[in-house]
Every structure is written in structure tokens, then in C-alpha cells.
Design an enzyme around this catalytic site. Structure first.
Site, short mmCIF file in Angstrom:
data_model
loop_
_atom_site.label_atom_id
_atom_site.label_comp_id
_atom_site.label_asym_id
_atom_site.label_seq_id
_atom_site.Cartn_x
_atom_site.Cartn_y
_atom_site.Cartn_z
N HIS A 169 1.08 -1.29 0.35
CA HIS A 169 0.23 0.09 -0.31
C HIS A 169 0.91 1.39 0.60
O HIS A 169 -0.01 2.35 0.28
CB HIS A 169 -1.29 -0.42 0.96
CG HIS A 169 -0.44 0.27 2.40
ND1 HIS A 169 -0.50 0.84 3.79
CD2 HIS A 169 1.45 -0.55 2.69
CE1 HIS A 169 -0.31 0.31 4.76
NE2 HIS A 169 1.09 0.18 4.62
N HIS A 170 2.02 1.85 -0.34
CA HIS A 170 3.04 2.34 -0.16
C HIS A 170 3.14 2.51 -1.98
O HIS A 170 4.00 4.39 -1.85
CB HIS A 170 4.41 2.05 0.49
CG HIS A 170 3.89 1.89 1.81
ND1 HIS A 170 3.29 3.00 2.65
CD2 HIS A 170 4.41 1.06 3.24
CE1 HIS A 170 3.04 2.94 3.73
NE2 HIS A 170 3.94 1.53 4.11
N CYS A 171 3.60 1.67 -2.63
CA CYS A 171 2.95 1.83 -3.78
C CYS A 171 1.62 2.94 -4.52
O CYS A 171 1.25 1.87 -4.83
CB CYS A 171 3.46 0.45 -4.40
SG CYS A 171 4.39 0.80 -6.22
#
Length: 357
Positions: A169-171
Site C-alpha cells: 500500500h505504499h506503492c
């Protein structure tokens, strides 16, 4: 998922101007090989051994357990809840698949080892030939990304699914970070919206300890995607711009314990579902909320995690909404057993069904 190291305190994952990218039209998802059919003798739990990262021991330089996914499955097999024949093996996300959400320039940047080292937060990886990183690190991520996309299809067909991996979920479309190289949540939602006319609204319930700024940057301004994000407000990424995409923001203080945590989960999952009435749910079930996790810095017990997952599945299933669970962050050696315990509990409470026909 993961927190950046102290030498790489990024303010955000993607530049603020990168809410649009040069990705391919999502209609091209129809040409993908990620959606495959499964038999009645299989259960909608997605996994293959290629998920696990083995880079000559170098993976141990990051606190993440690079064999977590395989360990979860080992626990489930010991309990005779799954077998190799009942699990679903996904295909690897191809470059054409990834281009549905990622810019060409970002995917090209992954061909430089120094960029992969930054994303995975393992500095010595910058010295490893890129061909080896592609095979030993990025290929497992691509399989997990394919697993998330396939899990979306299976959730529609079976009512629920679990990808033992995924949750990067950080990309976002134009940049990776925090141990997240591909935007699997974004891609899963693109496939759902492209393939199923009845699915017009998707809700992301992100309960990883870190803010999910990748998918937030991808969907900022979108009315068909509702994001509930509950995270420790004192840790990475603290992405102020991405917070603009969150429809239901729940910021936690460090070392929040079970009672407060579960009360907020119960209240805000219920509230979000009532407010948005989604046609599908992506549940990012990070276990880095567990007490002792040096990156999540929360104090939820193992039993608290099991209860959290139960609350989410209970509230979603009672509304008969398809739910996809991805496992996301969790940085202790005990994490795999907790995930297996939670899946066992969901089966016991009949929110999922691990029996085969």
C-alpha cells in the site's frame, strides 16, 4: 506496510503532481492472464511458493520476514485446513498488466538496482546485479500482485478470498517505497471495475499500522473508491497530500492497546460501510499493529488482531459484500502464526469456508 529506514525519511511516496500517469487504459485488463478459473475442489486462498524472497541471506537485513507467506501456509497445512491441491496458484503479473496502473518510466526505473534497494530498504542490494534482483525480489512481488488481482475475481465468485501475500500500500502508479514495488491494491480494483459491471464502488479498509499512501495517491479525487485508513499517526509515511484521499481517517497514538483499537475498528468499519455501501471490499490486514513490532509501534495483542479480522469479516459478510483480504505488513517472527490463527478463527466462526466440495 514497512517503515522507511532512518536514512530514507521520505515525505511521500509519489510526487504530488503524479495523480495522473501514462498507464494504459484499464479496458486492456481484458487481455490479461491474471484472471483464471478454479475448480470446486479449491478454496479461494491464493498462494504459491514463489511469493517468498530468498536473496542469498541479504533479505535478513530488513526486519521483514521474507518467508512469512510460506510460514503462514505451513501452519495452515499442519492444522489440515489447506493442502497444495486446494490452494490457488496465481500467475505472475506481466509488464502489460502492471502498465494498467504504473507509468512506463517507473517500471523502467526498477531495472536499476539502486532503485530496488531504496524501495526494499536493503542498501547492499544496490550492488547486486539487477537480473538477480528481478528474479529473487521483484518476481516474488509480481506473483503476489497477480495473487491480489486473482483474489478479487475469486471474492466475487465465492464471496470472500485471501491472498496470503500482497498489500503493497505504499506503492502508487509512479513510485514505490516502504518495501512496496507494485501497486497491487490499485491494480486489483482496476480489474474489478473493468470486468464486473455490477461492481461500481469499491471500499478499501486499510488497517495496517502505516498510512496507505500509495493507493490513496492513485485514487485521490475518485468517487467510486472509498478509503478508510486507520494508522499510527507518528510513523512513516505521514503523507499529508495523500491523506486528502481518505474518506474515513482514524489516526492512532503510539502504543494504542486492544480496547481502544477494537472499539475504533468496530465503529469506523460499520460507519464506512453504511456511508458508502460498497459493491466490493479490499481489506489490507497488516499485522504490524501487534505489540512488539518495532515499525508499527502499536500495542495490539495477538488476540486483538484475531478479533479485528473477525469484526471486519463479520460486518462485510452480513451485508453479502465480496471481500478480498491481503496480508500486508508485519515484522516479527511470530506474525505468520498470528495470521494463520486468524484464518483458523474466521473458518471456525463460518465467515470463510475452508471445506471443499
Amino acid at each position: 506496510m514497512a517503515e522507511c529506514s532512518s536514512v530514507n525519511k521520505m515525505a511521500s511516496v509519489c510526487p504530488e503532481e503524479s495523480t495522473e500517469n501514462d498507464a494504459m487504459p484499464r479496458e486492456m485488463a481484458g487481455e490479461s492472464k491474471l484472471y483464471i478459473d478454479i475448480g470446486s475442489d479449491q478454496i479461494p486462498i491464493v498462494y504459491r511458493d514463489e511469493y517468498n524472497i530468498r536473496l542469498c541471506g541479504m533479505e535478513k537485513l530488513h526486519p521483514f520476514d521474507a518467508g512469512k507467506w510460506g510460514n503462514v501456509v505451513k501452519y495452515l497445512k499442519k492444522r489440515q485446513l489447506v493442502k497444495d491441491t486446494t490452494l490457488v496458484a496465481p500467475n505472475e503479473a506481466s509488464e502489460a498488466d502492471l502498465r494498467l496502473v504504473h507509468t512506463a518510466s517507473y517500471l523502467q526505473s526498477l531495472k536499476w538496482s539502486v532503485n530496488v534497494a531504496k524501495i526494499t530498504e536493503v542498501p547492499p542490494a544496490a550492488l547486486v546485479p539487477n537480473v538477480l534482483l528481478q528474479k529473487k525480489v521483484l518476481k516474488p512481488f509480481r506473483y503476489q500482485t497477480g495473487g491480489s488481482v486473482l483474489a478479487g475475481k475469486l471474492a466475487v465468485e465465492r464471496g470472500w478470498s485471501i491472498n496470503i501475500g500482497g498489500g503493497f500500500h505504499h506503492c502508487c502508479g509512479s513510485k514505490g517505497g516502504g518495501f512496496c514495488a507494485y501497486a497491487d491494491i490499485t491494480l486489483t480494483i482496476h480489474f474489478l471495475l473493468s470486468h464486473y459491471p455490477k461492481i461500481k464502488k469499491v471500499m478499501i479498509i486499510d488497517l495496517d499500522a502505516h498510512q496507505g499512501n500509495g493507493h490513496e495517491r492513485d485514487f485521490i479525487g475518485r468517487k467510486d473508491v472509498y478509503i478508510m485508513d486507520m494508522y499510527n499517526k507518528h510513523i512513516y509515511p505521514n503523507d499529508t497530500f495523500a491523506k486528502g484521499a481518505i474518506k474515513r481517517k482514524v489516526e492512532l497514538s503510539a502504543f494504542t492497546e486492544d480496547d481502544e483499537y477494537l472499539e475504533k475498528v468496530n465503529t469506523h468499519v460499520e460507519g464506512g460501510l453504511n456511508e458508502f455501501n460498497p459493491h466490493a471490499v479490499i481489506y489490507n490486514a497488516g499485522t504490524d499493529i501487534m505489540e512488539g513490532d518495532s515499525l508499527g509501534l502499536l500495542s495490539v495483542t495477538k488476540q486483538g488482531i484475531i478479533k479485528r479480522d473477525e469484526i471486519v469479516f463479520q460486518k462485510v459478510s452480513q451485508r453479502k459484500i465480496p471481500i478480498v483480504m491481503v496480508t500486508s505488513g508485519g515484522y516479527q517472527r511470530t506474525t505468520a502464526a498470528v495470521i494463520a490463527d486468524s484464518i483458523t478463527n474466521l473458518n471456525k466462526k463460518a465467515y470463510i469456508d475452508l471445506s471443499v466440495q
